[in-house]
Design a protein around this motif. Structure first.
Motif, PDB file in Angstrom:
ATOM      1  N   ALA A  18      43.766  46.138  54.887  1.00  0.00           N
ATOM      2  CA  ALA A  18      43.620  44.685  54.774  1.00  0.00           C
ATOM      3  C   ALA A  18      42.459  44.192  55.622  1.00  0.00           C
ATOM      4  O   ALA A  18      41.659  43.357  55.164  1.00  0.00           O
ATOM      5  CB  ALA A  18      44.919  43.996  55.195  1.00  0.00           C
ATOM      6  N   GLN A  19      42.355  44.682  56.834  1.00  0.00           N
ATOM      7  CA  GLN A  19      41.286  44.218  57.720  1.00  0.00           C
ATOM      8  C   GLN A  19      39.904  44.576  57.173  1.00  0.00           C
ATOM      9  O   GLN A  19      38.978  43.764  57.251  1.00  0.00           O
ATOM     10  CB  GLN A  19      41.479  44.761  59.140  1.00  0.00           C
ATOM     11  CG  GLN A  19      42.671  44.165  59.849  1.00  0.00           C
ATOM     12  CD  GLN A  19      42.669  42.641  59.827  1.00  0.00           C
ATOM     13  OE1 GLN A  19      41.660  41.991  60.111  1.00  0.00           O
ATOM     14  NE2 GLN A  19      43.800  42.059  59.457  1.00  0.00           N
ATOM     15  N   GLN A  29      37.176  41.806  56.049  1.00  0.00           N
ATOM     16  CA  GLN A  29      35.812  41.814  56.590  1.00  0.00           C
ATOM     17  C   GLN A  29      34.780  41.931  55.467  1.00  0.00           C
ATOM     18  O   GLN A  29      33.665  41.440  55.601  1.00  0.00           O
ATOM     19  CB  GLN A  29      35.633  42.960  57.597  1.00  0.00           C
ATOM     20  CG  GLN A  29      36.427  42.795  58.865  1.00  0.00           C
ATOM     21  CD  GLN A  29      35.957  41.615  59.691  1.00  0.00           C
ATOM     22  OE1 GLN A  29      34.778  41.299  59.734  1.00  0.00           O
ATOM     23  NE2 GLN A  29      36.893  40.954  60.339  1.00  0.00           N
ATOM     24  N   ALA A  30      35.163  42.583  54.379  1.00  0.00           N
ATOM     25  CA  ALA A  30      34.268  42.710  53.224  1.00  0.00           C
ATOM     26  C   ALA A  30      34.295  41.458  52.356  1.00  0.00           C
ATOM     27  O   ALA A  30      33.527  41.347  51.407  1.00  0.00           O
ATOM     28  CB  ALA A  30      34.670  43.919  52.384  1.00  0.00           C
ATOM     29  N   ASN A  31      35.191  40.527  52.673  1.00  0.00           N
ATOM     30  CA  ASN A  31      35.390  39.306  51.897  1.00  0.00           C
ATOM     31  C   ASN A  31      35.853  39.623  50.470  1.00  0.00           C
ATOM     32  O   ASN A  31      35.514  38.935  49.525  1.00  0.00           O
ATOM     33  CB  ASN A  31      34.134  38.427  51.883  1.00  0.00           C
ATOM     34  CG  ASN A  31      34.461  36.993  51.533  1.00  0.00           C
ATOM     35  OD1 ASN A  31      35.548  36.511  51.805  1.00  0.00           O
ATOM     36  ND2 ASN A  31      33.522  36.310  50.907  1.00  0.00           N
ATOM     37  N   THR A  32      36.626  40.694  50.346  1.00  0.00           N
ATOM     38  CA  THR A  32      37.237  41.073  49.072  1.00  0.00           C
ATOM     39  C   THR A  32      38.699  40.668  49.164  1.00  0.00           C
ATOM     40  O   THR A  32      39.593  41.494  49.366  1.00  0.00           O
ATOM     41  CB  THR A  32      37.086  42.595  48.821  1.00  0.00           C
ATOM     42  OG1 THR A  32      35.738  42.975  49.058  1.00  0.00           O
ATOM     43  CG2 THR A  32      37.470  42.955  47.401  1.00  0.00           C
ATOM     44  N   LEU A  33      38.927  39.383  49.027  1.00  0.00           N
ATOM     45  CA  LEU A  33      40.238  38.813  49.292  1.00  0.00           C
ATOM     46  C   LEU A  33      41.315  39.309  48.334  1.00  0.00           C
ATOM     47  O   LEU A  33      42.459  39.518  48.745  1.00  0.00           O
ATOM     48  CB  LEU A  33      40.162  37.287  49.249  1.00  0.00           C
ATOM     49  CG  LEU A  33      39.177  36.642  50.225  1.00  0.00           C
ATOM     50  CD1 LEU A  33      39.206  35.128  50.090  1.00  0.00           C
ATOM     51  CD2 LEU A  33      39.468  37.071  51.651  1.00  0.00           C
ATOM     52  N   GLU A  34      40.945  39.523  47.071  1.00  0.00           N
ATOM     53  CA  GLU A  34      41.934  39.981  46.099  1.00  0.00           C
ATOM     54  C   GLU A  34      42.438  41.388  46.417  1.00  0.00           C
ATOM     55  O   GLU A  34      43.564  41.740  46.058  1.00  0.00           O
ATOM     56  CB  GLU A  34      41.389  39.911  44.666  1.00  0.00           C
ATOM     57  CG  GLU A  34      40.171  40.763  44.387  1.00  0.00           C
ATOM     58  CD  GLU A  34      38.846  40.161  44.862  1.00  0.00           C
ATOM     59  OE1 GLU A  34      37.833  40.882  44.824  1.00  0.00           O
ATOM     60  OE2 GLU A  34      38.825  38.988  45.279  1.00  0.00           O
ATOM     61  N   LYS A  35      41.636  42.189  47.122  1.00  0.00           N
ATOM     62  CA  LYS A  35      42.092  43.518  47.535  1.00  0.00           C
ATOM     63  C   LYS A  35      42.832  43.443  48.870  1.00  0.00           C
ATOM     64  O   LYS A  35      43.744  44.225  49.123  1.00  0.00           O
ATOM     65  CB  LYS A  35      40.914  44.490  47.632  1.00  0.00           C
ATOM     66  CG  LYS A  35      40.405  44.869  46.245  1.00  0.00           C
ATOM     67  CD  LYS A  35      39.706  46.180  46.221  1.00  0.00           C
ATOM     68  CE  LYS A  35      40.685  47.305  46.346  1.00  0.00           C
ATOM     69  NZ  LYS A  35      40.144  48.597  45.958  1.00  0.00           N
ATOM     70  N   TYR A  89      47.600  44.146  50.637  1.00  0.00           N
ATOM     71  CA  TYR A  89      47.735  44.923  51.869  1.00  0.00           C
ATOM     72  C   TYR A  89      48.253  44.057  53.017  1.00  0.00           C
ATOM     73  O   TYR A  89      49.031  44.518  53.847  1.00  0.00           O
ATOM     74  CB  TYR A  89      46.418  45.599  52.244  1.00  0.00           C
ATOM     75  CG  TYR A  89      46.070  46.732  51.310  1.00  0.00           C
ATOM     76  CD1 TYR A  89      46.945  47.798  51.122  1.00  0.00           C
ATOM     77  CD2 TYR A  89      44.879  46.746  50.606  1.00  0.00           C
ATOM     78  CE1 TYR A  89      46.647  48.840  50.256  1.00  0.00           C
ATOM     79  CE2 TYR A  89      44.560  47.775  49.743  1.00  0.00           C
ATOM     80  CZ  TYR A  89      45.446  48.811  49.569  1.00  0.00           C
ATOM     81  OH  TYR A  89      45.150  49.854  48.717  1.00  0.00           O
ATOM     82  N   LEU A  90      47.828  42.793  53.066  1.00  0.00           N
ATOM     83  CA  LEU A  90      48.359  41.880  54.084  1.00  0.00           C
ATOM     84  C   LEU A  90      49.857  41.697  53.902  1.00  0.00           C
ATOM     85  O   LEU A  90      50.616  41.692  54.876  1.00  0.00           O
ATOM     86  CB  LEU A  90      47.668  40.517  53.987  1.00  0.00           C
ATOM     87  CG  LEU A  90      46.313  40.392  54.646  1.00  0.00           C
ATOM     88  CD1 LEU A  90      45.680  39.057  54.274  1.00  0.00           C
ATOM     89  CD2 LEU A  90      46.434  40.525  56.144  1.00  0.00           C
ATOM     90  N   ILE A  91      50.283  41.542  52.662  1.00  0.00           N
ATOM     91  CA  ILE A  91      51.713  41.364  52.385  1.00  0.00           C
ATOM     92  C   ILE A  91      52.491  42.608  52.786  1.00  0.00           C
ATOM     93  O   ILE A  91      53.533  42.517  53.453  1.00  0.00           O
ATOM     94  CB  ILE A  91      51.932  41.021  50.903  1.00  0.00           C
ATOM     95  CG1 ILE A  91      51.287  39.683  50.580  1.00  0.00           C
ATOM     96  CG2 ILE A  91      53.425  40.998  50.576  1.00  0.00           C
ATOM     97  CD1 ILE A  91      51.163  39.404  49.096  1.00  0.00           C
ATOM     98  N   THR A  92      51.984  43.766  52.402  1.00  0.00           N
ATOM     99  CA  THR A  92      52.653  45.022  52.771  1.00  0.00           C
ATOM    100  C   THR A  92      52.709  45.176  54.286  1.00  0.00           C
ATOM    101  O   THR A  92      53.741  45.578  54.838  1.00  0.00           O
ATOM    102  CB  THR A  92      51.938  46.217  52.125  1.00  0.00           C
ATOM    103  OG1 THR A  92      51.973  46.062  50.701  1.00  0.00           O
ATOM    104  CG2 THR A  92      52.601  47.533  52.501  1.00  0.00           C
ATOM    105  N   ALA A  93      51.619  44.845  54.966  1.00  0.00           N
ATOM    106  CA  ALA A  93      51.599  44.930  56.434  1.00  0.00           C
ATOM    107  C   ALA A  93      52.614  43.969  57.031  1.00  0.00           C
ATOM    108  O   ALA A  93      53.321  44.302  57.992  1.00  0.00           O
ATOM    109  CB  ALA A  93      50.197  44.631  56.962  1.00  0.00           C
ATOM    110  N   GLY A  94      52.730  42.770  56.457  1.00  0.00           N
ATOM    111  CA  GLY A  94      53.714  41.801  56.928  1.00  0.00           C
ATOM    112  C   GLY A  94      55.132  42.290  56.716  1.00  0.00           C
ATOM    113  O   GLY A  94      55.986  42.165  57.600  1.00  0.00           O
ATOM    114  N   GLU A  95      55.387  42.865  55.568  1.00  0.00           N
ATOM    115  CA  GLU A  95      56.724  43.390  55.268  1.00  0.00           C
ATOM    116  C   GLU A  95      57.087  44.548  56.197  1.00  0.00           C
ATOM    117  O   GLU A  95      58.212  44.633  56.688  1.00  0.00           O
ATOM    118  CB  GLU A  95      56.813  43.812  53.801  1.00  0.00           C
ATOM    119  CG  GLU A  95      56.759  42.646  52.844  1.00  0.00           C
ATOM    120  CD  GLU A  95      56.554  43.028  51.388  1.00  0.00           C
ATOM    121  OE1 GLU A  95      56.770  42.159  50.523  1.00  0.00           O
ATOM    122  OE2 GLU A  95      56.150  44.179  51.103  1.00  0.00           O
TER     123      GLU A  95
END
Length: 126
Positions: free
Chosen positions: A53-54, A58-64, A68-74
């Motif tokens: 996610a990070q 940083q690549a500004n590829t928000l859809e990717k 991963y942010l959701i999975t990291a949060g879960e």
């Protein structure tokens, strides 16, 4: 330099070199690293969701970055790391407004994740 590879002996050198790169170059490098790590960790991407996610952020590829942010949060929530989970879910929620179309399942996972973490930490108003 060893075998045409750079090695930084101090974090300050790495920071100076990184900050001297153009933003677009930084983004391209993060995209390449994210893509390479995604392939390398193909069987274990959930274990490395935060790192992926990070790089995509940083690549500004928000859809990717979003799944991963959701999975990291879960994962953080499942480990009772509620503040960390909250950060990931809030960042994911902020991305929703920036993307034109988002799968309703993704929206639901963010809402449920935020709700569960807020409830667990006693922040019922949110």
């Amino acid at each position: 330099i060893n075998n045409e590879r750079w090695q930084f002996n101090h974090i300050l050198f790495q920071t100076v070199v990184y900050q001297s790169l153009l933003t677009t170059t930084q983004q391209q490098l993060h995209q390449k690293v994210g893509d390479a790590l995604e392939k390398y960790w193909a069987d274990y991407v959930a274990d490395f969701a935060e790192e992926l996610a990070q790089h995509y952020l940083q690549a500004n590829t928000l859809e990717k970055a979003l799944p991963y942010l959701i999975t990291a949060g879960e994962r953080a929530a499942n480990q009772d790391a509620n503040e960390e989970a909250l950060i990931h879910f809030q960042e994911a929620s902020g991305i929703l407004a920036k993307l034109p179309e988002v799968d309703p399942e993704i929206q639901w996972r963010i809402a449920v994740g935020l709700g569960d973490v807020y409830r667990f930490v006693g922040n019922y108003i949110e």
